[in-house]
Design an enzyme around this catalytic site. Structure first.
Site, PDB file in Angstrom:
ATOM      1  N   HIS A 117       0.838  -1.190   0.000  1.00  0.00           N
ATOM      2  CA  HIS A 117       0.000   0.000   0.000  1.00  0.00           C
ATOM      3  C   HIS A 117       0.886   1.257   0.000  1.00  0.00           C
ATOM      4  O   HIS A 117       0.655   2.199  -0.758  1.00  0.00           O
ATOM      5  CB  HIS A 117      -0.904  -0.025   1.230  1.00  0.00           C
ATOM      6  N   GLU A 165      -1.641  -5.426  -3.481  1.00  0.00           N
ATOM      7  CA  GLU A 165      -2.378  -4.924  -2.326  1.00  0.00           C
ATOM      8  C   GLU A 165      -3.801  -5.499  -2.322  1.00  0.00           C
ATOM      9  O   GLU A 165      -4.299  -5.958  -1.293  1.00  0.00           O
ATOM     10  CB  GLU A 165      -2.411  -3.398  -2.368  1.00  0.00           C
ATOM     11  N   ASN A 212      27.673 -21.860   0.203  1.00  0.00           N
ATOM     12  CA  ASN A 212      28.434 -23.091   0.379  1.00  0.00           C
ATOM     13  C   ASN A 212      27.653 -24.111   1.187  1.00  0.00           C
ATOM     14  O   ASN A 212      27.664 -25.294   0.890  1.00  0.00           O
ATOM     15  CB  ASN A 212      29.753 -22.802   1.104  1.00  0.00           C
TER      16      ASN A 212
END
Lengths: 625, 132, 122
Positions: free
Chosen positions: A44, A66, A357
């Site tokens: 919003h 929204e 990793n």
């Protein structure tokens, strides 16, 4: 770039982070009301900002999301994993657009179409159920002025406290009154509260009736509306927002000036003491206190919660685990721990490497895990912890662990150690071998060591900011990287030492004590110089050798700086101690980066630069000699 | 026609030039400290108005035998870091219409220009200020 | 007319216990179900005033049953019967539309308190 644009980008960035964090929360718990509200509010706000900037694509996308969130809020639409993906996609588009990266119009159009179809789909659902609450479509932002806070006190014998609290919250949600809670929703759900909570609700004429209803809920001892002055102060700040935005550049400038002030103060003090002018010394002392206070305050401004960086990762891990087909539960702990902004920022990439990793090499595929009698889902934990003098950041996984033998093999082939020395290395030393550049540059090493890429880079960054890295690993149990960081970057307490005709700086954080010894106290054991301290043999690190100083003379007396590295003592041998001093650390950059044994550089009170000794670095250089 | 300006300076009798756009400032030589375990051409670091600046010995980098002491520091910038190049003397500024960019064997030399019958060696700053 | 209650629990023992507590207070037990899907089906047929719903049951869980029932009958009044340690499941059930919960083992008075509250809800 105009000021507005700058502000727009920085604010939009903030809201986008909040939104994507909430989307991920929503993915974990599809009923997470707080997350739903947060996405709604974020979108919003972005919509409003973008509209006032005239960015129509951003406005359209944020508006459509929204709307969808509003449907979810009013329970006319169920959250699904497809919907989560769509929300993330939309957030990505906005992110790109905010940073002026063009997106094909057709892509945006088709996105909006999909969202539209979802919206109409749920519209039909609504009609079937004859639920009509269009009047409830109010924007929560406007309500902050008409909030009320209800205190809920639970009975002493309450069972399933969180669920009980949720009955109250759900009750308020159903009436469309609920705004937020203190502690926050997550804490309540984790039973992180004693026997009372506070609920923020929209003001309503029926508030007394609502209180009575809440009191009627079993196991609720009492409920009442808090008076204005009973609301905690920090909550008011949330309501009124008393913060202002300061550009990082200004903040950096301010800090630089403060640092220079500290240097200038040191110079003045030297002059004052050499003049022996008491009046000058006294007035300088009081000035000095003020300078310290300024310094402290600026440091505090620079402190930010690690969550600012940590919260970027869940999204990344999610994408990555999908890509590598791994099942991973990623947990962040201690996101409120604060760290100097500069330190935190310099860690953003290194941490990313470590996490990547962990996903790529650490955690096994679900099949492999099952074969090894582990749960299908691996776990990666990113945790920040406050310790004395600093902060620990710990990255751990419960994956396959590092292959100790292959690391040793590789290290020997790279001439990093010889076979004889390996016998004397501790576990942690062996795993630390992967921080060597040889391990990190070559592609194929990935597969051999299980890790490699990035660990060297992590180590270098840590060295620059005065931190240390410890690696522990156990086959099939997992790997843990512990990053120890100083709390603040800029100023450290140090001991300044003389080595032949050069001056070096040793950070106090590594120093245990200082000792004066005579030439006769130095012995040689197996080709290494040592000295005896309280019946213990302590290896010596002759700084003049490590730094290849010229004009070194054999002396009758030496000074020793006793340091502790990885739980062992070492004596750094220097000519003299000069003084204890606070210095401003400047990192080694450009062609100076990566020089062994140096952690940084600083300008001393006499105006000359001086290097800061990388204590763990010189200790390992001495071992290799 | 593009007109380019070069700062010229002397190193052991020969004249060298660097494009003026690459240069920030010029200082008289000042005392710094040695950098342990650094490459030999990295001469020292100095405190330049609160900035720690690395001084580079052009003589060592270009393998010129040193007979006289350097007197000046030419400050330039690479990757937002300042560096100082040690030179014997500053000659001046020259205007040249075009630098004859030659295929040079030497990675540190960009090309040569002639001004008033003297040959000026134009340096390739990017390659000189490089870790390797 | 007496208030009609549907008791859902896979353990006959638990159904008996709840039924006894409620009958003593004048409630009418209009039906008993042993699985979630049975519960949904019986709700449609009987449309009781109140359901007591166990959470963990074979075939369809109590939570899914709540969802199914609420989808068709948004005003259904459902009281969850939970064991200790099922907090997140209870929260899920409440989110799905259940009105309250009691935790096994329970005191009769505690059950009646929740039953009466749920029935008084609009």
């Amino acid at each position: 770039m105009t000021n507005y644009e700058e502000l727009f980008i920085s604010e939009a960035e903030e809201y986008l982070e909040q939104v994507s964090d909430s989307i991920l929360k929503l993915e974990k718990d599809m009923n997470d009301v707080e997350a739903i509200n947060s996405i709604f509010r974020g979108m919003h706000t972005i919509k409003g900002m973008a509209a006032s900037m005239g960015y129509s694509s951003i406005t359209k996308i944020s508006h459509s999301i929204e709307d969808v969130m509003d449907l979810i809020r009013s329970e006319k639409l169920q959250v699904s994993s497809e919907l989560v993906d769509l929300l993330l996609k939309g957030t990505d588009y906005i992110q790109s657009l905010v940073h002026k990266r063009e997106i094909d119009d057709n892509i945006i159009k088709s996105f909006l179409k999909v969202i539209d179809s979802i919206k109409t789909g749920s519209e039909t659902f609504k009609e079937n159920n004859q639920v009509d609450d269009k009047k409830d479509r109010k924007k929560p932002e406007k309500l902050s002025n008409s909030e009320k806070v209800i205190k809920i006190i639970f009975a002493d014998d309450v069972v399933l406290k969180s669920a009980r609290a949720f009955v109250v919250i759900k009750n308020l949600q159903d009436k469309n009154l609920y705004i937020k809670s203190e502690p926050d929703f997550d804490s309540i759900m984790k039973e992180n509260f004693k026997d009372e909570i506070e609920l923020f609700i929209k003001d309503t004429p029926q508030i007394e009736t609502i209180i009575e209803q809440i009191k009627g809920i079993p196991e609720i001892k009492d409920a009442f509306v808090l008076k204005e002055d009973e609301i905690k102060k920090d909550q008011e700040i949330v309501i009124e927002k008393k913060d202002i935005k300061v550009s990082l550049e200004r903040l950096d400038n301010l800090q630089n000036y403060a640092s220079e002030l500290v240097i200038a103060r040191g110079r003045l003090q030297q002059i004052a003491y050499s003049l022996q002018n008491e009046e000058l010394i006294n007035s300088l002392n009081s000035t000095s206190k003020i300078i310290s206070n300024i310094q402290d305050e600026i440091m505090k401004i620079r402190m930010v919660p690690v969550g600012q960086v940590f919260d970027r990762y869940p999204r990344y891990i999610r994408d990555l685990s999908n890509r590598f087909k791994k099942k991973i539960n990623f947990v962040i702990k201690g996101r409120d721990i604060e760290l100097d902004r500069a330190i935190l920022n310099s860690l953003a990439d290194p941490l990313l490497h470590l996490l990547k990793n962990a996903v790529d090499h650490g955690i096994e595929t679900p099949e492999e895990r099952l074969k090894n009698k582990k749960g299908e889902t691996g776990s990666i934990v990113l945790e920040a912890k406050r310790v004395k003098n600093g902060v620990l950041i710990i990255v751990s996984d419960d994956g396959k662990g590092l292959d100790r033998n292959k690391i040793i093999e590789k290290a020997i082939s790279l001439n990093l150690v010889d076979e004889e020395k390996v016998q004397h290395l501790s576990e942690s030393d062996i795993y630390s071998l992967i921080t060597n550049e040889g391990f990190s540059t070559k592609e194929e090493v990935n597969d051999i060591s299980g890790r490699g890429v990035g660990v060297g880079a992590v180590y270098n960054v840590l060295k620059q900011i005065g931190g240390t890295l410890e690696i522990m690993s156990q086959k099939n149990k997992g790997t843990t990287f512990t990053l120890k960081l100083p709390l603040t970057l800029a100023i450290i307490k140090t001991l300044i030492v003389k080595v032949s005709d050069e001056t070096y700086i040793i950070p106090l954080s590594h120093i245990v004590e200082t000792i004066d010894i005579r030439k006769e106290d130095i012995f040689t054991i197996m080709g290494k110089e040592v000295f005896i301290l309280r019946d213990e043999v302590v290896p010596l690190v002759r700084l003049s050798n490590i730094f290849k100083c010229e004009n070194t003379e054999e002396k009758e007396k030496y000074s020793i700086v006793l340091v502790e590295v990885d739980d062992s003592f070492y004596g750094i041998l220097v000519d003299n101690f000069m003084e204890q001093s606070e210095v401003v650390v400047k990192p080694l950059k450009g062609i100076l980066s990566g020089i062994h044994g140096l952690a940084g550089v600083s300008i001393l009170n006499n105006g000359m630069p001086s290097f800061i000794v990388d204590v763990p670095g010189v200790v390992s250089m001495a071992k290799e000699e | 026609m593009a007109n380019e300006q070069y700062i010229t300076f002397k190193i052991e009798g020969k004249i060298y030039g660097i494009n003026i756009t690459e240069i920030i400032d010029i200082y008289e030589k000042m005392e710094g400290i040695r950098i342990p375990n650094a490459e030999n051409y990295i001469e020292s670091v100095i405190n330049l108005r609160g900035d720690v600046v690395v001084l580079i010995s052009l003589k060592k980098k270009l393998k010129i035998i040193k007979k006289v002491e350097e007197n000046y520091i030419v400050i330039c910038e690479k990757d937002k870091e300042k560096y100082g190049l040690l030179v014997d003397n500053i000659e001046g500024i020259i205007n040249v219409s075009k630098v004859k960019e030659e295929e040079s064997e030497d990675e540190y030399i960009k090309g040569f220009v002639e001004k008033d019958g003297k040959e000026i060696i134009i340096l390739n700053l990017k390659n000189i200020i490089n870790k390797n | 007319m007496a208030t009609r209650v549907l008791i859902v629990d896979d353990a006959i023992f638990m159904r008996r216990m709840i039924a006894d507590i409620l009958k003593k207070e004048g409630f009418e037990i209009c039906g008993e179900a042993g699985t979630g899907s049975q519960a949904v089906q019986m709700y449609r047929e009987l449309q009781p005033d109140l359901v007591t719903m166990d959470i963990i049951m074979p075939d369809m869980s109590g939570i899914d049953a709540v969802r199914e029932i609420i989808k068709e009958f948004p005003n259904a009044k459902i009281l969850m019967v939970s064991a200790m340690g099922q907090q997140s499941l209870v929260v899920e059930a409440i989110q799905a539309g259940a009105k309250d919960f009691v935790v096994k083992p329970f005191q009769p008075s505690r059950v009646l308190e929740s039953v009466n509250r749920v029935l008084n809800l609009k």
